[in-house]
Write an enzyme that holds these catalytic residues in place. Structure first.
Site, PDB file in Angstrom:
ATOM      1  N   GLU A  99       0.741  -1.135   0.090  1.00 17.04           N
ATOM      2  CA  GLU A  99       0.187  -0.020  -0.075  1.00 17.04           C
ATOM      3  C   GLU A  99       0.812   1.380  -0.163  1.00 17.04           C
ATOM      4  O   GLU A  99       1.901   1.370   0.570  1.00 17.04           O
ATOM      5  CB  GLU A  99      -0.843   0.053   1.245  1.00 17.04           C
ATOM      6  CG  GLU A  99      -1.887  -1.266   1.222  1.00 17.04           C
ATOM      7  CD  GLU A  99      -3.032  -0.854   2.358  1.00 17.04           C
ATOM      8  OE1 GLU A  99      -3.811  -1.648   2.500  1.00 17.04           O
ATOM      9  OE2 GLU A  99      -2.885  -0.052   3.035  1.00 17.04           O
ATOM     10  N   CYS A 114      -0.521   5.386  10.105  1.00 12.11           N
ATOM     11  CA  CYS A 114       0.833   4.568  10.135  1.00 12.11           C
ATOM     12  C   CYS A 114       0.409   3.408  10.710  1.00 12.11           C
ATOM     13  O   CYS A 114      -0.381   3.047  11.854  1.00 12.11           O
ATOM     14  CB  CYS A 114       1.689   5.345  11.203  1.00 12.11           C
ATOM     15  SG  CYS A 114       1.824   7.035  10.581  1.00 12.11           S
TER      16      CYS A 114
HETATM   17  N1  SAH Z   1      10.283   1.021  10.126  1.00  9.81           N
HETATM   18  C1  SAH Z   1      10.254   2.346   9.788  1.00  9.81           C
HETATM   19  C2  SAH Z   1       9.237   3.021   8.995  1.00  9.81           C
HETATM   20  C3  SAH Z   1       8.078   2.508   8.857  1.00  9.81           C
HETATM   21  S1  SAH Z   1       6.903   2.642  10.222  1.00  9.81           S
HETATM   22  C4  SAH Z   1      10.233   3.048  11.017  1.00  9.81           C
HETATM   23  O1  SAH Z   1      10.334   2.386  12.020  1.00  9.81           O
HETATM   24  O2  SAH Z   1      10.500   4.235  11.033  1.00  9.81           O
HETATM   25  C5  SAH Z   1       6.551   4.579  10.230  1.00  9.81           C
HETATM   26  C6  SAH Z   1       6.290   5.124  11.258  1.00  9.81           C
HETATM   27  O3  SAH Z   1       4.940   4.981  11.997  1.00  9.81           O
HETATM   28  C7  SAH Z   1       7.299   4.885  12.470  1.00  9.81           C
HETATM   29  O4  SAH Z   1       7.548   5.925  13.179  1.00  9.81           O
HETATM   30  C8  SAH Z   1       6.331   3.992  13.305  1.00  9.81           C
HETATM   31  O5  SAH Z   1       6.661   3.786  14.622  1.00  9.81           O
HETATM   32  C9  SAH Z   1       5.011   4.537  13.438  1.00  9.81           C
HETATM   33  N2  SAH Z   1       3.634   3.967  13.594  1.00  9.81           N
HETATM   34  C10 SAH Z   1       3.582   2.621  13.486  1.00  9.81           C
HETATM   35  N3  SAH Z   1       2.213   2.158  14.209  1.00  9.81           N
HETATM   36  C11 SAH Z   1       1.624   3.371  14.364  1.00  9.81           C
HETATM   37  C12 SAH Z   1       0.447   3.664  15.021  1.00  9.81           C
HETATM   38  N4  SAH Z   1      -0.384   2.867  15.163  1.00  9.81           N
HETATM   39  N5  SAH Z   1       0.006   5.065  15.143  1.00  9.81           N
HETATM   40  C13 SAH Z   1       1.068   6.054  14.965  1.00  9.81           C
HETATM   41  N6  SAH Z   1       2.358   5.717  14.303  1.00  9.81           N
HETATM   42  C14 SAH Z   1       2.562   4.364  14.193  1.00  9.81           C
END
Ligand code: SAH
Length: 341
Positions: free
Chosen positions: A89, A330
């Site tokens: 996605e 996210c």
């Molecule tokens: N693996 C990379 C990129 C993907 S995650 C990383 O860890 O940065 C992208 C961002 O979204 C990260 O900061 C992650 O921690 C955050 N994220 C994941 N799940 C989320 C949620 N339910 N609510 C808000 N942010 C979230």
């Protein structure tokens, strides 16, 4: 057969030189591909037929399949089907400063962050470069408008797919191609130190975001297993080196989870961790998901956290939210589709 969208400028040069062409053909080809958006090599009028034949023999020019698009006012989520049947996605966000997209870098993810929906499915494979390039291109084509900003914050850990991500960055930044400015591109990592070290030598001025989400190791070990391999102290040390070497400003992402990492002490700890760094903190209101037990911090708590950082002279912003109703937020990418497809 390999995809033509896997080729960066230098690789295209090598191809032409090896097949009796010239270096300038690489520029010509990438312009046709990324600016004129040809769908067949025969549309190219200023490269010799024999060379085009060679190209066609070696590289296919196929796009990905868009199987679904969900839209809200200023956000759209696209579901792509890959050649091997996997799904990924990407999310388009329309800001007042331009169109931004959030792309995926892997099918599944191995980082296992406790709060993240994407990590519930283990990594199946890395995305090929072209699979990242086409997320950007095809959304541009769908909206008939340019994408000015790209963030690699969808499913996957980009630094666990380093080489393909680096090639992707070169391709989308190539000035005669898509020409997305390096300062408009952000790579987000959970903190894989050896790759941050490597990234220091990458010449483009791409932004780096670090998913920190905790202010000490005890807490971060619980939330993000990667911290057991690369603990906070080492991470901060390498990031300081990174800033010094590159002069680029860092972003620390910090999701606020109610009662877990949103206390006053956490804010103070965080401030002292990053004090003096050329960095800012992006506070992220947590997107609650059905399958995970964490809750979003209350707005007053978010504001308190924000104020403490401000008072301690830390640059801080609160992330604008997009696409909650279509699970485009996210960490929520794809898992809903997996249940419905
Ligand atoms: N693996 C990379 C990129 C993907 S995650 C990383 O860890 O940065 C992208 C961002 O979204 C990260 O900061 C992650 O921690 C955050 N994220 C994941 N799940 C989320 C949620 N339910 N609510 C808000 N942010 C979230």
């Amino acid at each position: 057969m390999q995809s033509i969208y896997n080729l960066d400028f230098l690789e295209a040069c090598t191809f032409f030189l090896e097949h009796g062409g010239k270096k300038f053909h690489a520029e010509v080809l990438l312009t046709w591909l990324y600016q004129k958006r040809i769908t067949n090599y025969s549309e190219i009028t200023n490269i010799k037929k024999e060379l085009l034949k060679e190209l066609a023999k070696n590289y296919q020019i196929k796009k990905l399949q868009v199987v679904k698009k969900e839209e809200e006012e200023d956000v759209a989520k696209y579901l792509f089907k890959l050649e091997d049947g996997e799904h990924i996605e990407a999310v388009l966000m329309r800001h007042d400063y331009g169109n931004s997209i959030c792309i995926s870098s892997q099918v599944g993810c191995n980082m296992g962050c406790r709060f993240c929906e994407s990590g519930r499915r283990k990594k199946v494979r890395n995305l090929e470069t072209y699979e990242m390039v086409l997320q950007v291109m095809q959304i541009e084509e769908d909206i008939h408008s340019r994408i000015s900003h790209v963030v690699i914050m969808g499913i996957g850990e980009p630094f666990d797919n380093y080489d393909n991500v680096i090639r992707f960055l070169r391709i989308i930044n190539y000035p005669k191609g898509m020409a997305i400015g390096s300062r408009h591109i952000t790579v987000s990592t959970c903190g894989i130190i050896p790759k941050i070290e490597e990234f220091m030598n990458f010449p483009l001025q791409v932004n780096l975001a670090i998913s920190l989400h905790a202010s000490n190791d005890t807490l971060r070990n619980k939330l993000m297993p990667i911290n057991k391999v690369y603990p906070i102290k080492d991470l901060i040390e390498i990031l300081k080196k990174y800033s010094k070497k590159t002069g680029r400003r860092l972003t620390f992402e910090y999701i606020l989870l109610e009662g877990v990492n949103d206390h006053k002490e956490n804010a103070l700890e965080l401030a002292s961790l990053i004090k003096g760094m050329n960095a800012y903190v992006n506070l992220i209101p947590y997107n609650e998901t059905e399958n995970i037990e964490f809750n979003r911090s209350k707005t007053v708590q978010i504001m308190k956290f924000y104020d403490i950082l401000k008072k301690n002279k830390i640059h801080v912003t609160i992330r604008k939210e997009f696409g909650k109703n279509i699970s485009a937020a996210c960490g929520q990418l794809r898992s809903r589709e997996e249940e419905t497809i």
